[in-house]
Enzyme design. Structure first.
Site, PDB file in Angstrom:
ATOM      1  N   GLY A  28      -3.032  -4.671   8.790  1.00  0.00           N
ATOM      2  CA  GLY A  28      -2.257  -5.393   9.793  1.00  0.00           C
ATOM      3  C   GLY A  28      -1.554  -6.634   9.292  1.00  0.00           C
ATOM      4  N   SER A  52       0.846  -1.191   0.000  1.00  0.00           N
ATOM      5  CA  SER A  52       0.000   0.000   0.000  1.00  0.00           C
ATOM      6  C   SER A  52       0.881   1.241   0.000  1.00  0.00           C
ATOM      7  CB  SER A  52      -0.898   0.024   1.228  1.00  0.00           C
ATOM      8  OG  SER A  52      -1.481   1.304   1.366  1.00  0.00           O
ATOM      9  N   ASP A  82      -4.886   3.359  -1.761  1.00  0.00           N
ATOM     10  CA  ASP A  82      -6.006   3.576  -0.842  1.00  0.00           C
ATOM     11  C   ASP A  82      -6.586   4.962  -1.047  1.00  0.00           C
ATOM     12  OD1 ASP A  82      -6.150   1.160   0.802  1.00  0.00           O
ATOM     13  OD2 ASP A  82      -4.157   1.709   1.478  1.00  0.00           O
ATOM     14  N   MET A 117     -11.435  -6.489   5.084  1.00  0.00           N
ATOM     15  CA  MET A 117     -10.724  -5.551   5.952  1.00  0.00           C
ATOM     16  C   MET A 117     -10.416  -6.228   7.282  1.00  0.00           C
ATOM     17  SD  MET A 117     -10.351  -2.902   4.092  1.00  0.00           S
ATOM     18  CE  MET A 117      -9.538  -1.931   5.377  1.00  0.00           C
ATOM     19  N   HIS A 154      -1.086  -1.242  -4.443  1.00  0.00           N
ATOM     20  CA  HIS A 154      -2.385  -0.966  -3.821  1.00  0.00           C
ATOM     21  C   HIS A 154      -2.489   0.518  -3.492  1.00  0.00           C
ATOM     22  CE1 HIS A 154      -5.989  -2.324  -1.590  1.00  0.00           C
ATOM     23  NE2 HIS A 154      -5.685  -1.375  -0.715  1.00  0.00           N
ATOM     24  N   GLY A 182      -9.265   3.497   7.314  1.00  0.00           N
ATOM     25  CA  GLY A 182      -9.054   4.918   7.553  1.00  0.00           C
ATOM     26  C   GLY A 182      -7.614   5.288   7.832  1.00  0.00           C
ATOM     27  N   PHE A 183      -6.863   4.372   8.435  1.00  0.00           N
ATOM     28  CA  PHE A 183      -5.479   4.682   8.790  1.00  0.00           C
ATOM     29  C   PHE A 183      -4.606   3.451   8.627  1.00  0.00           C
ATOM     30  CE2 PHE A 183      -7.958   7.783  11.132  1.00  0.00           C
ATOM     31  CZ  PHE A 183      -7.273   8.961  10.847  1.00  0.00           C
ATOM     32  N   GLY A 184      -3.340   3.674   8.282  1.00  0.00           N
ATOM     33  CA  GLY A 184      -2.364   2.590   8.261  1.00  0.00           C
ATOM     34  C   GLY A 184      -1.840   2.301   9.659  1.00  0.00           C
ATOM     35  N   GLY A 185      -1.113   1.195   9.768  1.00  0.00           N
ATOM     36  CA  GLY A 185      -0.415   0.877  11.009  1.00  0.00           C
ATOM     37  C   GLY A 185      -1.280   0.363  12.147  1.00  0.00           C
ATOM     38  N   MET A 217     -12.375   3.927  -0.496  1.00  0.00           N
ATOM     39  CA  MET A 217     -13.019   4.048   0.813  1.00  0.00           C
ATOM     40  C   MET A 217     -13.733   5.395   0.804  1.00  0.00           C
ATOM     41  SD  MET A 217     -10.009   2.411   3.138  1.00  0.00           S
ATOM     42  CE  MET A 217      -8.732   2.575   1.908  1.00  0.00           C
ATOM     43  N   GLY A 254       1.269  -2.268   4.201  1.00  0.00           N
ATOM     44  CA  GLY A 254       1.822  -0.922   4.100  1.00  0.00           C
ATOM     45  C   GLY A 254       3.081  -0.786   4.902  1.00  0.00           C
ATOM     46  N   SER A 255       2.912  -0.497   6.193  1.00  0.00           N
ATOM     47  CA  SER A 255       4.076  -0.294   7.049  1.00  0.00           C
ATOM     48  C   SER A 255       4.967  -1.530   7.097  1.00  0.00           C
ATOM     49  CB  SER A 255       3.635   0.125   8.458  1.00  0.00           C
ATOM     50  OG  SER A 255       2.500  -0.594   8.886  1.00  0.00           O
ATOM     51  N   MET A 311      -9.325   7.635   0.094  1.00  0.00           N
ATOM     52  CA  MET A 311     -10.179   7.939   1.245  1.00  0.00           C
ATOM     53  C   MET A 311     -10.738   9.356   1.102  1.00  0.00           C
ATOM     54  SD  MET A 311      -7.777   6.450   4.299  1.00  0.00           S
ATOM     55  CE  MET A 311      -6.844   4.933   4.085  1.00  0.00           C
ATOM     56  N   HIS A 368      -8.459   0.957  -4.174  1.00  0.00           N
ATOM     57  CA  HIS A 368      -9.435   0.622  -3.126  1.00  0.00           C
ATOM     58  C   HIS A 368     -10.146   1.915  -2.715  1.00  0.00           C
ATOM     59  CE1 HIS A 368      -9.964  -0.926   1.314  1.00  0.00           C
ATOM     60  NE2 HIS A 368     -11.124  -0.723   0.701  1.00  0.00           N
ATOM     61  N   ASP A 377      -6.663  -6.745   3.797  1.00  0.00           N
ATOM     62  CA  ASP A 377      -6.153  -5.380   3.928  1.00  0.00           C
ATOM     63  C   ASP A 377      -6.198  -4.968   5.386  1.00  0.00           C
ATOM     64  OD1 ASP A 377      -5.429  -2.738   3.678  1.00  0.00           O
ATOM     65  OD2 ASP A 377      -6.959  -2.222   2.207  1.00  0.00           O
TER      66      ASP A 377
END
Length: 232
Positions: free
Chosen positions: A182, A16, A43, A145, A41, A150-153, A76, A202-203, A45, A74, A180
């Site tokens: 964690g 991501s 995201d 999901m 990917h 809404g947020f990464g990490g 959102m 992502g992270s 939003m 994606h 998608d």
């Protein structure tokens, strides 16, 4: 331009770019692809459907010039339908809408396919697999999901029972199951064993690396892939 690989259920890693360096997206995209990313990917939003604001169609169009694999977009956002053509023109290969984002997911998926893209449908953690039972024949990808969007990490929410149920419902249809939220080498085996084949991270991909030192991206991608494949 993009390519349209034949369908398979091999593990695919889709970093991501929400976790990339926002000042250097072109080189970041090339770096993750060079280091083994299968898909890219994106995201999107809107600050309304989810509590964050990211990329509109002009940004996605700019990313497209650098993506040589699959651009997996994606959404959102709510509503979705007014923006389908814009993301098609921006070059999305797969466009995913949330079942929770509007009252007519069947029509939305028809419109995505009608615009020449593959159609994805996403399910928030609180939404059961059965919510998309009657649109699977219009679907190329189901995004599960494993965080609240809404947020990464964020911390992984265990949705393996939902993934298993979706795989039963999908049967022999050529539909990808994407995870998608964690995804790490610790969580990837859980979802891969349940039947997921596309892992968004992502992270977990971008940590420890940078555009000028992208080798850690490759190490992270290989670690996630190896952990997932070991569970199969």
């Amino acid at each position: 331009m993009s390519f349209n690989p034949p369908f398979n259920r091999r593990i695919k890693i889709a970093p991501s770019i929400l976790s990339a360096d926002f000042a250097d997206f072109g080189r970041e995209i090339r770096a993750i692809e060079d280091q083994g990313a299968d898909w890219v990917h994106v995201d999107v939003m809107d600050g309304h459907f989810v509590p964050n604001l990211t990329f509109g169609p002009p940004a996605v169009k700019a990313f497209r010039k650098h993506v040589t694999t699959v651009m997996d977009v994606h959404l959102m956002i709510a509503p979705v339908d007014p923006y389908i053509e814009a993301y098609a023109e921006a070059g999305a290969d797969i466009l995913t809408a949330h079942v929770e984002a509007g009252p007519h997911i069947h029509r939305t998926l028809q419109a995505i396919r009608g615009a020449g893209m593959k159609a994805g449908v996403a399910l928030n953690p609180g939404t059961p697999a059965e919510a998309i039972q009657h649109v699977l024949d219009l679907t190329d990808l189901v995004c599960v999901m494993t965080v609240n969007p809404g947020f990464g990490g964020q911390k992984f929410i265990d949705m393996t029972a939902k993934v298993r149920r979706l795989r039963e419902m999908i049967g022999d249809r050529e539909v990808h199951v994407e995870i998608d939220g964690g995804v790490t080498p610790a969580t990837a085996p859980l979802v891969a064993a349940a039947g997921a084949d596309v892992l968004v991270a992502g992270s977990a991909v971008f940590s420890g690396g940078s555009v000028s030192n992208s080798a850690p991206y490759g190490e992270n991608i290989r670690a996630i892939r190896a952990a997932a494949e070991a569970a199969l």
